[in-house]
Design a protein around this motif. Structure first.
Motif, PDB file in Angstrom:
ATOM      1  N   SER A 244     -15.528  -8.890   1.482  1.00 55.47           N
ATOM      2  CA  SER A 244     -14.525  -9.756   2.087  1.00 55.47           C
ATOM      3  C   SER A 244     -13.176  -9.168   1.707  1.00 55.47           C
ATOM      4  CB  SER A 244     -14.662 -11.177   1.538  1.00 55.47           C
ATOM      5  OG  SER A 244     -13.538 -11.952   1.890  1.00 55.47           O
ATOM      6  N   VAL A 245     -12.318  -8.947   2.694  1.00 52.33           N
ATOM      7  CA  VAL A 245     -10.994  -8.387   2.453  1.00 52.33           C
ATOM      8  C   VAL A 245      -9.973  -9.423   2.904  1.00 52.33           C
ATOM      9  CG1 VAL A 245      -9.448  -6.436   2.859  1.00 52.33           C
ATOM     10  CG2 VAL A 245     -11.929  -6.082   2.912  1.00 52.33           C
ATOM     11  N   ARG A 246      -9.050  -9.744   2.003  1.00 51.17           N
ATOM     12  CA  ARG A 246      -8.062 -10.788   2.271  1.00 51.17           C
ATOM     13  C   ARG A 246      -6.671 -10.216   2.085  1.00 51.17           C
ATOM     14  NH1 ARG A 246     -11.409 -14.965  -1.633  1.00 51.17           N
ATOM     15  NH2 ARG A 246     -13.375 -14.670  -0.524  1.00 51.17           N
ATOM     16  N   GLY A 247      -5.835 -10.381   3.086  1.00 51.91           N
ATOM     17  CA  GLY A 247      -4.481  -9.842   3.053  1.00 51.91           C
ATOM     18  C   GLY A 247      -3.450 -10.930   2.815  1.00 51.91           C
ATOM     19  N   TYR A 248      -2.518 -10.667   1.881  1.00 49.12           N
ATOM     20  CA  TYR A 248      -1.511 -11.642   1.476  1.00 49.12           C
ATOM     21  C   TYR A 248      -0.102 -11.099   1.676  1.00 49.12           C
ATOM     22  CZ  TYR A 248      -5.475 -13.710  -1.006  1.00 49.12           C
ATOM     23  OH  TYR A 248      -6.686 -14.265  -1.320  1.00 49.12           O
ATOM     24  N   ASP A 249       0.833 -12.023   1.945  1.00 52.91           N
ATOM     25  CA  ASP A 249       2.234 -11.613   2.002  1.00 52.91           C
ATOM     26  C   ASP A 249       2.826 -11.635   0.597  1.00 52.91           C
ATOM     27  OD1 ASP A 249       2.917 -14.278   1.368  1.00 52.91           O
ATOM     28  OD2 ASP A 249       3.674 -14.741   3.369  1.00 52.91           O
TER      29      ASP A 249
ATOM     30  N   MET B 241      -5.680  -3.683   8.365  1.00 52.87           N
ATOM     31  CA  MET B 241      -4.931  -4.805   7.772  1.00 52.87           C
ATOM     32  C   MET B 241      -3.536  -4.390   7.329  1.00 52.87           C
ATOM     33  SD  MET B 241      -7.550  -7.105   5.616  1.00 52.87           S
ATOM     34  CE  MET B 241      -8.768  -8.126   6.435  1.00 52.87           C
ATOM     35  N   LEU B 242      -3.405  -3.182   6.794  1.00 46.77           N
ATOM     36  CA  LEU B 242      -2.105  -2.725   6.314  1.00 46.77           C
ATOM     37  C   LEU B 242      -1.149  -2.377   7.446  1.00 46.77           C
ATOM     38  CD1 LEU B 242      -3.237  -0.701   3.191  1.00 46.77           C
ATOM     39  CD2 LEU B 242      -1.987  -2.879   3.212  1.00 46.77           C
ATOM     40  N   GLN B 243      -1.634  -2.360   8.682  1.00 42.69           N
ATOM     41  CA  GLN B 243      -0.736  -2.188   9.820  1.00 42.69           C
ATOM     42  C   GLN B 243       0.121  -3.433  10.036  1.00 42.69           C
ATOM     43  OE1 GLN B 243      -2.508  -0.572  13.404  1.00 42.69           O
ATOM     44  NE2 GLN B 243      -3.838   0.733  12.193  1.00 42.69           N
ATOM     45  N   HIS B 244      -0.341  -4.566   9.565  1.00 42.05           N
ATOM     46  CA  HIS B 244       0.415  -5.814   9.661  1.00 42.05           C
ATOM     47  C   HIS B 244       1.627  -5.688   8.735  1.00 42.05           C
ATOM     48  CE1 HIS B 244       1.479 -10.006   9.429  1.00 42.05           C
ATOM     49  NE2 HIS B 244       0.495 -10.359  10.233  1.00 42.05           N
ATOM     50  N   PRO B 245       2.843  -5.735   9.251  1.00 45.23           N
ATOM     51  CA  PRO B 245       4.021  -5.460   8.431  1.00 45.23           C
ATOM     52  C   PRO B 245       4.266  -6.462   7.295  1.00 45.23           C
ATOM     53  CG  PRO B 245       4.674  -6.293  10.576  1.00 45.23           C
ATOM     54  CD  PRO B 245       3.195  -6.047  10.641  1.00 45.23           C
ATOM     55  N   ASP B 246       3.746  -7.669   7.398  1.00 43.88           N
ATOM     56  CA  ASP B 246       3.985  -8.676   6.368  1.00 43.88           C
ATOM     57  C   ASP B 246       2.930  -8.691   5.264  1.00 43.88           C
ATOM     58  OD1 ASP B 246       6.335  -9.542   7.588  1.00 43.88           O
ATOM     59  OD2 ASP B 246       5.247 -10.940   8.882  1.00 43.88           O
ATOM     60  N   ILE B 247       1.905  -7.851   5.392  1.00 41.71           N
ATOM     61  CA  ILE B 247       0.892  -7.779   4.343  1.00 41.71           C
ATOM     62  C   ILE B 247       1.460  -6.974   3.183  1.00 41.71           C
ATOM     63  CG2 ILE B 247      -1.390  -6.891   3.686  1.00 41.71           C
ATOM     64  CD1 ILE B 247      -1.512  -9.342   5.494  1.00 41.71           C
ATOM     65  N   SER B 248       1.486  -7.597   2.000  1.00 44.69           N
ATOM     66  CA  SER B 248       2.004  -6.951   0.802  1.00 44.69           C
ATOM     67  C   SER B 248       0.884  -6.344  -0.034  1.00 44.69           C
ATOM     68  CB  SER B 248       2.782  -7.967  -0.023  1.00 44.69           C
ATOM     69  OG  SER B 248       3.309  -7.391  -1.176  1.00 44.69           O
ATOM     70  N   TYR B 249      -0.264  -7.037  -0.099  1.00 48.27           N
ATOM     71  CA  TYR B 249      -1.394  -6.572  -0.895  1.00 48.27           C
ATOM     72  C   TYR B 249      -2.667  -7.214  -0.362  1.00 48.27           C
ATOM     73  CZ  TYR B 249      -0.745 -11.109  -3.149  1.00 48.27           C
ATOM     74  OH  TYR B 249      -0.596 -12.456  -3.388  1.00 48.27           O
ATOM     75  N   LEU B 250      -3.789  -6.641  -0.765  1.00 47.83           N
ATOM     76  CA  LEU B 250      -5.107  -7.102  -0.334  1.00 47.83           C
ATOM     77  C   LEU B 250      -5.974  -7.371  -1.552  1.00 47.83           C
ATOM     78  CD1 LEU B 250      -5.650  -4.225   2.241  1.00 47.83           C
ATOM     79  CD2 LEU B 250      -4.922  -6.539   2.816  1.00 47.83           C
TER      80      LEU B 250
ATOM     81  N   PHE C 141     -14.339 -11.686  -7.122  1.00 49.86           N
ATOM     82  CA  PHE C 141     -13.241 -10.739  -6.988  1.00 49.86           C
ATOM     83  C   PHE C 141     -13.665  -9.373  -7.506  1.00 49.86           C
ATOM     84  CE2 PHE C 141      -9.701  -8.696  -9.271  1.00 49.86           C
ATOM     85  CZ  PHE C 141      -8.847  -8.451  -8.210  1.00 49.86           C
ATOM     86  N   LEU C 142     -13.298  -8.313  -6.777  1.00 45.14           N
ATOM     87  CA  LEU C 142     -13.614  -6.948  -7.211  1.00 45.14           C
ATOM     88  C   LEU C 142     -12.372  -6.154  -7.610  1.00 45.14           C
ATOM     89  CD1 LEU C 142     -16.349  -6.075  -4.575  1.00 45.14           C
ATOM     90  CD2 LEU C 142     -16.682  -6.436  -7.027  1.00 45.14           C
ATOM     91  N   CYS C 143     -11.349  -6.146  -6.744  1.00 46.95           N
ATOM     92  CA  CYS C 143     -10.150  -5.370  -7.046  1.00 46.95           C
ATOM     93  C   CYS C 143      -9.029  -5.744  -6.085  1.00 46.95           C
ATOM     94  CB  CYS C 143     -10.424  -3.867  -6.983  1.00 46.95           C
ATOM     95  SG  CYS C 143     -11.078  -3.284  -5.414  1.00 46.95           S
ATOM     96  N   VAL C 144      -7.850  -5.251  -6.394  1.00 50.77           N
ATOM     97  CA  VAL C 144      -6.678  -5.464  -5.559  1.00 50.77           C
ATOM     98  C   VAL C 144      -6.261  -4.121  -4.960  1.00 50.77           C
ATOM     99  CG1 VAL C 144      -4.970  -5.162  -7.411  1.00 50.77           C
ATOM    100  CG2 VAL C 144      -4.406  -6.586  -5.460  1.00 50.77           C
ATOM    101  N   VAL C 145      -5.699  -4.180  -3.773  1.00 55.08           N
ATOM    102  CA  VAL C 145      -5.191  -2.994  -3.084  1.00 55.08           C
ATOM    103  C   VAL C 145      -3.718  -3.249  -2.786  1.00 55.08           C
ATOM    104  CG1 VAL C 145      -5.369  -1.547  -1.022  1.00 55.08           C
ATOM    105  CG2 VAL C 145      -7.440  -2.545  -2.030  1.00 55.08           C
ATOM    106  N   GLU C 146      -2.881  -2.322  -3.204  1.00 53.95           N
ATOM    107  CA  GLU C 146      -1.447  -2.438  -2.955  1.00 53.95           C
ATOM    108  C   GLU C 146      -0.992  -1.290  -2.069  1.00 53.95           C
ATOM    109  OE1 GLU C 146       0.270  -2.475  -6.878  1.00 53.95           O
ATOM    110  OE2 GLU C 146      -0.293  -4.560  -7.205  1.00 53.95           O
ATOM    111  N   ARG C 147       0.067  -1.525  -1.329  1.00 50.60           N
ATOM    112  CA  ARG C 147       0.672  -0.435  -0.553  1.00 50.60           C
ATOM    113  C   ARG C 147       1.235   0.596  -1.528  1.00 50.60           C
ATOM    114  NH1 ARG C 147       1.662  -1.566   4.808  1.00 50.60           N
ATOM    115  NH2 ARG C 147       1.437  -3.749   5.423  1.00 50.60           N
ATOM    116  N   SER C 148       1.165   1.853  -1.172  1.00 48.01           N
ATOM    117  CA  SER C 148       1.701   2.881  -2.069  1.00 48.01           C
ATOM    118  C   SER C 148       2.903   3.591  -1.479  1.00 48.01           C
ATOM    119  CB  SER C 148       0.615   3.904  -2.421  1.00 48.01           C
ATOM    120  OG  SER C 148       0.252   4.614  -1.266  1.00 48.01           O
ATOM    121  N   ASN C 149       3.394   3.134  -0.346  1.00 44.45           N
ATOM    122  CA  ASN C 149       4.503   3.817   0.322  1.00 44.45           C
ATOM    123  C   ASN C 149       5.841   3.110   0.163  1.00 44.45           C
ATOM    124  OD1 ASN C 149       4.078   1.606   1.893  1.00 44.45           O
ATOM    125  ND2 ASN C 149       3.565   2.720   3.753  1.00 44.45           N
TER     126      ASN C 149
END
Length: 168
Positions: free
Chosen positions: A103-108, A131-140, A150-158
């Motif tokens: 399950s992948v959940r995207g948050y602002d 999911m990261l194409q959505h401009p308001d997604i900050s992390y997953l 819960f397994l892990c968090v994914v953050e944008r790196s750019n």
């Protein structure tokens, strides 16, 4: 469009002392000592690896979404004894995700969930990019889809992540 990301592990240092607690001490905080009896089946949230059969782990509740929003959350996690935090390269996915239904959940940046989906682990890279194409997604957040853990968090790196890191 390719979206660079960084998978983050939970810091291991906060759990080391728990392996010295006796059964009642661990139970007071809602945790239990276990010995892994199979692989896969015990994904360590610090090393981001499946624990080997025979290894000692602790199963405990953990607040994995520390936010001032309705989506704050906690749940059970496994941590292996003497675990050291995994440090993955940009766009690297831990192997322990490949064989799971996720399950992948995207948050602002305010901790509000904007998108969520389920994917097979071997298709995760494509789901993250979508999911990261959505401009308001900050992390997953990535969870086991079946057990919900819960397994892990994914953050944008750019540089598009305006949120304070969850784990340090």
């Amino acid at each position: 469009m390719k979206n660079d990301f960084q998978v983050k592990a939970i810091s291991g240092g906060e759990f080391d002392r728990l392996f010295n607690l006796d059964k009642s001490g661990l139970e007071e905080m809602g945790g239990i000592h276990m010995t892994a009896d199979k692989k896969p089946g015990f994904p360590c949230r610090v090393s981001l690896e499946d624990v080997e059969a025979g290894e000692e782990v602790i199963l405990l509740p953990y607040q994995h979404h520390k936010t001032n929003s309705p989506y704050q959350a906690s749940g059970p996690i496994f941590v292996r004894k003497n675990a050291r935090a995994s440090s993955l390269a940009v766009n690297e996915l831990p192997l322990f995700l490949n064989h799971r239904l996720l399950s992948v959940r995207g948050y602002d940046k305010e901790g509000i969930m904007l998108v969520a989906d389920v994917t097979k682990g071997d298709l995760l890279r494509e789901e993250l990019d979508k999911m990261l194409q959505h401009p308001d997604i900050s992390y997953l957040h990535i969870h086991n889809a079946k057990q919900g853990c819960f397994l892990c968090v994914v953050e944008r790196s750019n540089g598009n992540n305006n949120r304070k890191p969850l784990f340090s």
